[in-house]
Design a protein around this motif. Structure first.
Motif, PDB file in Angstrom:
ATOM      1  N   VAL A  77       0.864  -1.181   0.000  1.00 37.73           N
ATOM      2  CA  VAL A  77       0.000   0.000   0.000  1.00 37.73           C
ATOM      3  C   VAL A  77       0.899   1.228   0.000  1.00 37.73           C
ATOM      4  CG1 VAL A  77      -1.865   1.218   1.180  1.00 37.73           C
ATOM      5  CG2 VAL A  77      -1.704  -1.282   1.336  1.00 37.73           C
ATOM      6  N   ILE A  78       0.786   2.066  -1.037  1.00 34.30           N
ATOM      7  CA  ILE A  78       1.725   3.181  -1.161  1.00 34.30           C
ATOM      8  C   ILE A  78       1.192   4.159  -2.210  1.00 34.30           C
ATOM      9  CG2 ILE A  78       3.178   2.294  -3.045  1.00 34.30           C
ATOM     10  CD1 ILE A  78       5.578   2.910  -1.013  1.00 34.30           C
ATOM     11  N   TYR A  79       1.736   5.374  -2.255  1.00 35.32           N
ATOM     12  CA  TYR A  79       1.300   6.334  -3.270  1.00 35.32           C
ATOM     13  C   TYR A  79       1.693   5.849  -4.668  1.00 35.32           C
ATOM     14  CZ  TYR A  79      -0.003   9.768   0.282  1.00 35.32           C
ATOM     15  OH  TYR A  79      -0.617  10.409   1.326  1.00 35.32           O
ATOM     16  N   PRO A  80       0.875   6.135  -5.683  1.00 36.87           N
ATOM     17  CA  PRO A  80       1.090   5.573  -7.023  1.00 36.87           C
ATOM     18  C   PRO A  80       2.457   5.877  -7.635  1.00 36.87           C
ATOM     19  CG  PRO A  80      -1.121   6.489  -6.862  1.00 36.87           C
ATOM     20  CD  PRO A  80      -0.413   6.874  -5.603  1.00 36.87           C
ATOM     21  N   THR A  81       2.939   7.104  -7.503  1.00 35.36           N
ATOM     22  CA  THR A  81       4.230   7.423  -8.124  1.00 35.36           C
ATOM     23  C   THR A  81       5.356   6.635  -7.480  1.00 35.36           C
ATOM     24  OG1 THR A  81       4.360   9.357  -6.645  1.00 35.36           O
ATOM     25  CG2 THR A  81       3.589   9.737  -8.897  1.00 35.36           C
ATOM     26  N   SER A 120      -5.822   9.039  -3.574  1.00 34.91           N
ATOM     27  CA  SER A 120      -5.752   7.609  -3.887  1.00 34.91           C
ATOM     28  C   SER A 120      -4.383   7.073  -3.491  1.00 34.91           C
ATOM     29  CB  SER A 120      -5.971   7.364  -5.383  1.00 34.91           C
ATOM     30  OG  SER A 120      -4.859   7.819  -6.134  1.00 34.91           O
ATOM     31  N   ARG A 121      -4.340   5.783  -3.301  1.00 36.78           N
ATOM     32  CA  ARG A 121      -3.070   5.073  -3.137  1.00 36.78           C
ATOM     33  C   ARG A 121      -3.116   3.806  -3.983  1.00 36.78           C
ATOM     34  NH1 ARG A 121      -2.135   5.689   3.416  1.00 36.78           N
ATOM     35  NH2 ARG A 121      -3.252   7.669   3.466  1.00 36.78           N
ATOM     36  N   ALA A 122      -1.962   3.346  -4.345  1.00 39.31           N
ATOM     37  CA  ALA A 122      -1.867   2.094  -5.088  1.00 39.31           C
ATOM     38  C   ALA A 122      -1.796   0.929  -4.112  1.00 39.31           C
ATOM     39  CB  ALA A 122      -0.625   2.104  -5.970  1.00 39.31           C
ATOM     40  N   ILE A 123      -2.475  -0.141  -4.469  1.00 38.21           N
ATOM     41  CA  ILE A 123      -2.323  -1.416  -3.769  1.00 38.21           C
ATOM     42  C   ILE A 123      -1.771  -2.390  -4.793  1.00 38.21           C
ATOM     43  CG2 ILE A 123      -3.468  -3.267  -2.520  1.00 38.21           C
ATOM     44  CD1 ILE A 123      -5.647  -1.270  -1.747  1.00 38.21           C
ATOM     45  N   LEU A 124      -0.501  -2.703  -4.686  1.00 32.51           N
ATOM     46  CA  LEU A 124       0.123  -3.639  -5.610  1.00 32.51           C
ATOM     47  C   LEU A 124       0.030  -5.044  -5.019  1.00 32.51           C
ATOM     48  CD1 LEU A 124       1.086  -0.964  -6.783  1.00 32.51           C
ATOM     49  CD2 LEU A 124       3.309  -2.023  -7.224  1.00 32.51           C
TER      50      LEU A 124
END
Length: 242
Positions: A77-81, A120-124
């Motif tokens: 879980v982290i910011y997209p960039t 938003s945040r990215a969940i990879l």
């Protein structure tokens, strides 16, 4: 249902017996919400600004891989960039990207006249091997429950459909239920969804940057064994109170 709590460097910590072997059967799913290297003030224990951030993340995910089952999941879980920059390093360790999910939420933080507000945040979602998924364990309700075909499906026991690859879940704020006064607590609904989709009752889940212990809070409620770790010794008291 078992628990293990450790306070150590998440890039090297391991759970071993006196002979050097894992004394748990391996983690099935990891929740990984690390510091974002943006200069956030976590106090004296954790530094959120490092020139070696990428290599530190690589070491952490390599350690998770070592402590995993042969077929396992990792949710970053982290910011997209930041996610885009870290993706190659994580794949080099041996984790494969299964899906990029976007977590969206309303926010009035960080508004600017120069760019759109980040909300938003990215969940990879990474995997090793071929872990099972349980998409029906947590689903979104039908949008049109009065449709004749949908009524038939519901009558046959269907509860909904799989989630989209964007999850709208509110942030856990200082007025939210269960907020413990700790930094950047993840919403329980977010963690619960990750664990339900990828684990079964009794399996091990892990969080090596556990903070306020949301992963254990969720795991305890759905019958998963849990390993928590953090650098901050103050976390231990929070975990034990859950």
């Amino acid at each position: 249902m078992d628990t293990i709590f450790t306070i150590a460097d998440s890039s090297i910590v391991g759970i071993t017996d006196e002979d050097g072997f894992l004394d748990h059967p391996g983690v099935r799913t990891w929740v990984f919400d690390p510091p974002y290297n943006i200069g956030y003030d976590y106090g004296d224990v954790i530094t959120d600004r490092s020139d070696s951030y990428e290599s530190e993340i690589r070491a952490m995910v390599a350690n998770m891989k070592f402590n995993s089952k042969a077929h396992a999941n990792l949710f970053l879980v982290i910011y997209p960039t930041i996610a885009a920059r870290l993706l190659p390093a994580i794949e080099e360790v041996g984790w494969s990207l299964k899906q990029w999910i976007t977590w969206v939420y309303p926010s009035n933080i960080g508004m600017s006249n120069r760019r759109c507000t980040t909300a938003s945040r990215a969940i990879l979602w990474f995997t090793i091997g071929e872990p099972a998924t349980y998409m029906k364990a947590d689903q979104q309700p039908y949008k049109n429950p009065n449709d004749k075909r949908i009524k038939e499906r519901m009558a046959n026991g269907s509860k909904g459909v799989n989630f989209y690859d964007w999850w709208e879940i509110n942030l856990r704020k200082n007025v939210s239920k269960g907020f413990k006064g700790y930094f950047n607590q993840l919403p329980t609904e977010l963690v619960r969804r990750m664990l339900l989709l990828t684990t079964q009752e009794g399996e091990w889940v892990g969080d090596l940057t556990a903070g306020a212990g949301t992963t254990w809070e969720v795991a305890k409620g759905i019958g998963r064994s849990c390993w928590l770790n953090d650098l901050n010794p103050e976390c231990l008291e929070i975990w034990e109170a859950i």
